[in-house]
Write a protein that holds these residues in place. Structure first.
Motif, PDB file in Angstrom:
ATOM      1  N   GLU A 272      -4.086  -5.291  -6.352  1.00 24.76           N
ATOM      2  CA  GLU A 272      -5.039  -4.329  -5.803  1.00 24.76           C
ATOM      3  C   GLU A 272      -4.353  -3.360  -4.849  1.00 24.76           C
ATOM      4  O   GLU A 272      -4.597  -2.145  -4.894  1.00 24.76           O
ATOM      5  CB  GLU A 272      -6.155  -5.074  -5.086  1.00 24.76           C
ATOM      6  N   ARG A 273      -3.485  -3.875  -3.983  1.00 25.43           N
ATOM      7  CA  ARG A 273      -2.800  -3.014  -3.014  1.00 25.43           C
ATOM      8  C   ARG A 273      -1.918  -1.982  -3.703  1.00 25.43           C
ATOM      9  O   ARG A 273      -1.871  -0.811  -3.295  1.00 25.43           O
ATOM     10  CB  ARG A 273      -1.929  -3.867  -2.093  1.00 25.43           C
TER      11      ARG A 273
ATOM     12  N   GLY B 112      -1.881  -1.170  -7.089  1.00 22.06           N
ATOM     13  CA  GLY B 112      -2.463  -0.467  -8.227  1.00 22.06           C
ATOM     14  C   GLY B 112      -1.547  -0.420  -9.425  1.00 22.06           C
ATOM     15  O   GLY B 112      -1.736   0.402 -10.328  1.00 22.06           O
TER      16      GLY B 112
ATOM     17  N   PHE C 205      -3.347 -11.334  -6.804  1.00 25.71           N
ATOM     18  CA  PHE C 205      -4.412 -10.386  -7.121  1.00 25.71           C
ATOM     19  C   PHE C 205      -4.583  -9.358  -6.007  1.00 25.71           C
ATOM     20  O   PHE C 205      -4.899  -8.193  -6.279  1.00 25.71           O
ATOM     21  CB  PHE C 205      -5.698 -11.169  -7.398  1.00 25.71           C
ATOM     22  N   THR C 206      -4.340  -9.780  -4.775  1.00 25.01           N
ATOM     23  CA  THR C 206      -4.352  -8.820  -3.673  1.00 25.01           C
ATOM     24  C   THR C 206      -3.209  -7.823  -3.818  1.00 25.01           C
ATOM     25  O   THR C 206      -3.374  -6.620  -3.582  1.00 25.01           O
ATOM     26  CB  THR C 206      -4.259  -9.552  -2.324  1.00 25.01           C
TER      27      THR C 206
ATOM     28  N   ARG D  28       2.036   2.006  -3.436  1.00 22.95           N
ATOM     29  CA  ARG D  28       1.019   2.678  -4.254  1.00 22.95           C
ATOM     30  C   ARG D  28       1.019   4.180  -3.974  1.00 22.95           C
ATOM     31  O   ARG D  28       1.030   4.997  -4.890  1.00 22.95           O
ATOM     32  CB  ARG D  28      -0.365   2.105  -3.952  1.00 22.95           C
TER      33      ARG D  28
ATOM     34  N   GLU E 209       0.835  -1.208   0.000  1.00 26.64           N
ATOM     35  CA  GLU E 209       0.000   0.000   0.000  1.00 26.64           C
ATOM     36  C   GLU E 209       0.869   1.257   0.000  1.00 26.64           C
ATOM     37  O   GLU E 209       0.559   2.246  -0.687  1.00 26.64           O
ATOM     38  CB  GLU E 209      -0.934   0.014   1.216  1.00 26.64           C
TER      39      GLU E 209
END
Length: 372
Positions: free
Chosen positions: A99-100, A102, A95-96, A60, A57
């Motif tokens: 998502e984290r 981006g 996939f996580t 990102r 995160e």
């Protein structure tokens, strides 16, 4: 720079495992500044992992949302041992991670921390096939794995999986001949299989940023302006077949230092190589604990013992003779109920340790040294 996979890769990579903290959280503003400095120096390789806390995160926020996707390359990892209860959960990590972060895709994707007690999970969960399939879909550009065991197993894995593009190995001058780490032997196996190498732990979790006094004296006499870390990182980067060397930088000052000698990287010359060999002989006789402060051992410790901090305190005594500082550091980190002597001997730490250290025995020794 190195030319791998048809593009140039700078010799220094930004490891996003030990990011600066502020009030118990990642200091995102400082990370943003570090990211900007790194890219501004022409450096592009960033490394994170699913199990690195909030690192994906943070990546990102500090990198992906602020810079064009084509301006950097990003690596992350799938860990089937620490965070996956079954094959579905292991596969979901990719996939996580997407998502984290981006990021849209990963330039480099690794099966994480393979060693003797977990490598079969990656076969049982069919993760080699999974990563290869995702590479074909374009979610992954290059596949590899990070490794923490000996040369025999490494040779077997590379023989069974010639499809991997690269491998991430722990390489530093202190562990070059360490039988528990096998830096040289693993390096030679990887090169024999024709694999490019990403280096992790070049500064041994920060240990080589503050080496024993005899080593400092060697380095100082040769080049009084060079930082202790520069010797470690340049040693790893000077080896043949190295894609990039990861440095887990946790401050602007560390970033400034690393950029100063890695922006325009120059390999060690013959005299510097001889100095490193002398340092290796000194380090080989060292009684310090070869902990890299990865903190895998602390997850799930029933006594909540700050194992890396305790080892670091003990190393100040056994490595540099800094008894007063060692005792101060120990008292600061090992509060009542969380001391070395409070170890319950459950063995969780040893199962998790990538360095395969005898953590329980080391804690017993630390208790004798620091609690007497």
């Amino acid at each position: 720079m190195s030319d791998y996979f048809g593009k140039e890769i700078p010799k220094l990579g930004f490891g996003l495992m030990r990011l600066p903290q502020k009030n118990g959280c990642t200091d995102i503003e400082q990370v943003k500044r570090m990211v900007d400095m790194f890219l501004g120096a022409g450096l592009t390789y960033f490394d994170t992992a699913f199990v690195y806390g909030t690192s994906e995160e943070d990546t990102r926020k500090a990198l992906v949302e602020r810079h064009p996707r084509e301006s950097y390359t990003l690596a992350t990892k799938l860990n089937a041992s620490m965070m996956a209860t079954d094959e579905k959960a292991a596969r979901q990590q990719l996939f996580t991670s997407l998502e984290r972060t981006g990021a849209g895709y990963f330039d480099y994707y690794l099966l994480h921390a393979l060693m003797e007690n977990n490598y079969t999970k990656y076969d049982t969960y069919h993760l080699w096939d999974f990563v290869r399939e995702q590479k074909e879909r374009g979610l992954i550009k290059h596949m590899g794995f990070s490794y923490h065991a000996g040369p025999e197993l490494l040779d077997r894995i590379l023989t069974n999986h010639p499809e991997v593009d690269f491998i991430q190995l722990q390489i530093n001058y202190a562990d070059w001949e360490n039988p528990k780490v096998s830096s040289r032997a693993n390096y030679e196996v990887a090169r024999r299989h024709g694999k490019s190498i990403v280096v992790m732990e070049p500064v041994k979790g920060g240990t080589l940023a503050d080496p024993p006094e005899d080593v400092k004296r060697l380095f100082r006499d040769c080049n009084p302006r060079a930082s202790w870390s520069s010797w470690a990182i340049r040693f790893a980067a000077s080896l043949d077949g190295i894609m990039t060397v990861l440095s887990g930088m946790s401050s602007v000052e560390q970033m400034e230092d690393n950029i100063s000698y890695m922006k325009d990287f120059t390999p060690l010359n013959d005299d510097e190589q001889r100095i490193i060999q002398q340092a290796q002989r000194i380090m080989g006789a060292s009684s310090t604990i070869p902990c890299t402060s990865c903190r895998y051992c602390t997850k799930g410790c029933p006594a909540g013992i700050p194992i890396p901090e305790i080892f670091n305190a003990a190393n100040k005594l056994t490595g540099n003779g800094q008894r007063a500082q060692a005792l101060r550091d120990y008292r600061a980190c090992a509060t009542e109920g969380h001391r070395a002597s409070d170890c319950t001997e459950c063995g969780q730490c040893e199962r998790a340790c990538p360095q395969q250290l005898p953590v329980r025995e080391n804690l017993r020794q630390c208790a004798k040294l620091l609690e007497a």
